[in-house]
Design a protein around this motif. Structure first.
Motif, PDB file in Angstrom:
ATOM      1  N   LEU A  61     -95.214  62.288  24.439  1.00 40.91           N
ATOM      2  CA  LEU A  61     -94.382  61.583  25.407  1.00 40.91           C
ATOM      3  C   LEU A  61     -93.363  60.723  24.683  1.00 40.91           C
ATOM      4  N   ARG A  62     -92.189  60.612  25.277  1.00 42.03           N
ATOM      5  CA  ARG A  62     -91.183  59.667  24.818  1.00 42.03           C
ATOM      6  C   ARG A  62     -90.592  58.980  26.039  1.00 42.03           C
ATOM      7  N   VAL A  63     -90.519  57.656  25.960  1.00 43.34           N
ATOM      8  CA  VAL A  63     -89.891  56.864  27.009  1.00 43.34           C
ATOM      9  C   VAL A  63     -88.752  56.095  26.356  1.00 43.34           C
ATOM     10  N   ILE A  64     -87.545  56.342  26.819  1.00 48.97           N
ATOM     11  CA  ILE A  64     -86.366  55.641  26.296  1.00 48.97           C
ATOM     12  C   ILE A  64     -85.987  54.596  27.338  1.00 48.97           C
ATOM     13  N   TYR A  65     -86.025  53.343  26.919  1.00 51.17           N
ATOM     14  CA  TYR A  65     -85.776  52.238  27.831  1.00 51.17           C
ATOM     15  C   TYR A  65     -84.562  51.463  27.338  1.00 51.17           C
ATOM     16  N   HIS A  66     -83.545  51.370  28.182  1.00 47.83           N
ATOM     17  CA  HIS A  66     -82.303  50.675  27.828  1.00 47.83           C
ATOM     18  C   HIS A  66     -82.301  49.313  28.506  1.00 47.83           C
ATOM     19  N   ASP A  67     -82.329  48.259  27.697  1.00 48.22           N
ATOM     20  CA  ASP A  67     -82.289  46.889  28.214  1.00 48.22           C
ATOM     21  C   ASP A  67     -81.720  46.000  27.131  1.00 48.22           C
ATOM     22  N   ASN A  68     -80.610  45.365  27.404  1.00 49.24           N
ATOM     23  CA  ASN A  68     -79.946  44.532  26.395  1.00 49.24           C
ATOM     24  C   ASN A  68     -80.479  43.103  26.341  1.00 49.24           C
ATOM     25  N   LEU A  69     -81.314  42.709  27.285  1.00 44.31           N
ATOM     26  CA  LEU A  69     -81.735  41.318  27.358  1.00 44.31           C
ATOM     27  C   LEU A  69     -83.197  41.075  27.004  1.00 44.31           C
ATOM     28  N   LEU A  70     -84.051  42.052  27.210  1.00 44.91           N
ATOM     29  CA  LEU A  70     -85.486  41.860  26.998  1.00 44.91           C
ATOM     30  C   LEU A  70     -85.821  41.848  25.513  1.00 44.91           C
ATOM     31  N   ALA A  71     -86.615  40.897  25.092  1.00 45.17           N
ATOM     32  CA  ALA A  71     -86.983  40.773  23.679  1.00 45.17           C
ATOM     33  C   ALA A  71     -88.042  41.807  23.310  1.00 45.17           C
ATOM     34  N   ARG A  72     -87.923  42.330  22.093  1.00 40.85           N
ATOM     35  CA  ARG A  72     -88.866  43.328  21.613  1.00 40.85           C
ATOM     36  C   ARG A  72     -90.300  42.805  21.661  1.00 40.85           C
ATOM     37  N   SER A  73     -90.504  41.534  21.349  1.00 45.19           N
ATOM     38  CA  SER A  73     -91.857  40.977  21.348  1.00 45.19           C
ATOM     39  C   SER A  73     -92.497  41.086  22.732  1.00 45.19           C
ATOM     40  N   ARG A  74     -91.695  40.957  23.763  1.00 43.22           N
ATOM     41  CA  ARG A  74     -92.208  41.097  25.134  1.00 43.22           C
ATOM     42  C   ARG A  74     -92.638  42.530  25.392  1.00 43.22           C
ATOM     43  N   LEU A  75     -91.860  43.490  24.914  1.00 42.05           N
ATOM     44  CA  LEU A  75     -92.230  44.894  25.076  1.00 42.05           C
ATOM     45  C   LEU A  75     -93.527  45.196  24.342  1.00 42.05           C
ATOM     46  N   GLU A  76     -93.654  44.702  23.129  1.00 37.93           N
ATOM     47  CA  GLU A  76     -94.855  44.961  22.327  1.00 37.93           C
ATOM     48  C   GLU A  76     -96.093  44.360  22.989  1.00 37.93           C
ATOM     49  N   ALA A  79     -96.346  46.268  26.970  1.00 36.70           N
ATOM     50  CA  ALA A  79     -96.355  47.738  27.074  1.00 36.70           C
ATOM     51  C   ALA A  79     -97.263  48.337  26.017  1.00 36.70           C
ATOM     52  N   SER A  80     -98.509  47.954  26.044  1.00 36.28           N
ATOM     53  CA  SER A  80     -99.450  48.502  25.072  1.00 36.28           C
ATOM     54  C   SER A  80     -99.908  49.888  25.527  1.00 36.28           C
ATOM     55  N   GLY A  81    -100.480  50.631  24.613  1.00 36.29           N
ATOM     56  CA  GLY A  81    -100.976  51.967  24.937  1.00 36.29           C
ATOM     57  C   GLY A  81    -100.163  53.082  24.320  1.00 36.29           C
ATOM     58  N   PHE A  82     -98.959  52.757  23.867  1.00 41.61           N
ATOM     59  CA  PHE A  82     -98.149  53.759  23.175  1.00 41.61           C
ATOM     60  C   PHE A  82     -98.440  53.691  21.683  1.00 41.61           C
ATOM     61  N   ASP A  83     -98.202  54.775  20.980  1.00 41.87           N
ATOM     62  CA  ASP A  83     -98.487  54.835  19.546  1.00 41.87           C
ATOM     63  C   ASP A  83     -97.386  54.227  18.695  1.00 41.87           C
ATOM     64  N   HIS A  84     -96.182  54.204  19.211  1.00 43.85           N
ATOM     65  CA  HIS A  84     -95.051  53.758  18.393  1.00 43.85           C
ATOM     66  C   HIS A  84     -93.962  53.189  19.295  1.00 43.85           C
ATOM     67  N   LEU A  85     -93.279  52.169  18.794  1.00 51.94           N
ATOM     68  CA  LEU A  85     -92.128  51.594  19.481  1.00 51.94           C
ATOM     69  C   LEU A  85     -91.010  51.434  18.471  1.00 51.94           C
ATOM     70  N   ALA A  86     -89.881  52.048  18.743  1.00 53.56           N
ATOM     71  CA  ALA A  86     -88.703  51.926  17.871  1.00 53.56           C
ATOM     72  C   ALA A  86     -87.589  51.262  18.661  1.00 53.56           C
ATOM     73  N   GLU A  87     -86.760  50.510  17.965  1.00 55.63           N
ATOM     74  CA  GLU A  87     -85.620  49.839  18.581  1.00 55.63           C
ATOM     75  C   GLU A  87     -84.344  50.353  17.935  1.00 55.63           C
ATOM     76  N   HIS A  88     -83.368  50.738  18.756  1.00 54.32           N
ATOM     77  CA  HIS A  88     -82.094  51.251  18.266  1.00 54.32           C
ATOM     78  C   HIS A  88     -80.967  50.516  18.984  1.00 54.32           C
ATOM     79  N   CYS A  89     -79.962  50.099  18.234  1.00 55.15           N
ATOM     80  CA  CYS A  89     -78.813  49.403  18.819  1.00 55.15           C
ATOM     81  C   CYS A  89     -77.540  50.189  18.516  1.00 55.15           C
TER      82      CYS A  89
END
Length: 102
Positions: A61-76, A79-89
């Motif tokens: 599975l891949r979920v691409i989430y576009h949000d310019n305001l939410l901090a990565r720490s909040r996502l981590e 949104a637990s349960g995924f194997d990997h989280l990458a951030e791209h700007c």
């Protein structure tokens, strides 16, 4: 909200204009694109539904989430349960890619 599925070179995609927490995640859905769709707690429900589908039908599975305001720490944290989280700007736009292995 976009859901994609495909085998080989063929990719089927659909665009949904719906309440994402009510979207019935299908076993063939494997890529999701969420463009800053709504309040973060609703996105968390959607992510939980995607993971529940994965538990019933394991797949990459891949979920691409576009949000310019939410901090990565909040996502981590939320949104637990995924194997990997990458951030791209790109050009001031922030994309997060959640991955869950089969």
């Amino acid at each position: 909200f976009v859901a994609l599925s495909g085998e080989g070179d063929l990719v089927e995609w659909q665009i949904f204009n719906t309440d994402i927490k009510d979207y019935p995640v299908f076993p063939e859905d494997d890529v999701f694109y969420l463009y800053d769709p709504c309040a973060w707690p609703v996105v968390v429900i959607c992510l939980e539904n995607i993971l529940a589908s994965w538990r019933r039908h394991p797949r990459l599975l891949r979920v691409i989430y576009h949000d310019n305001l939410l901090a990565r720490s909040r996502l981590e944290t939320d949104a637990s349960g995924f194997d990997h989280l990458a951030e791209h700007c790109f050009d001031g736009n922030r994309f997060y890619v959640f991955t869950k292995e089969a």
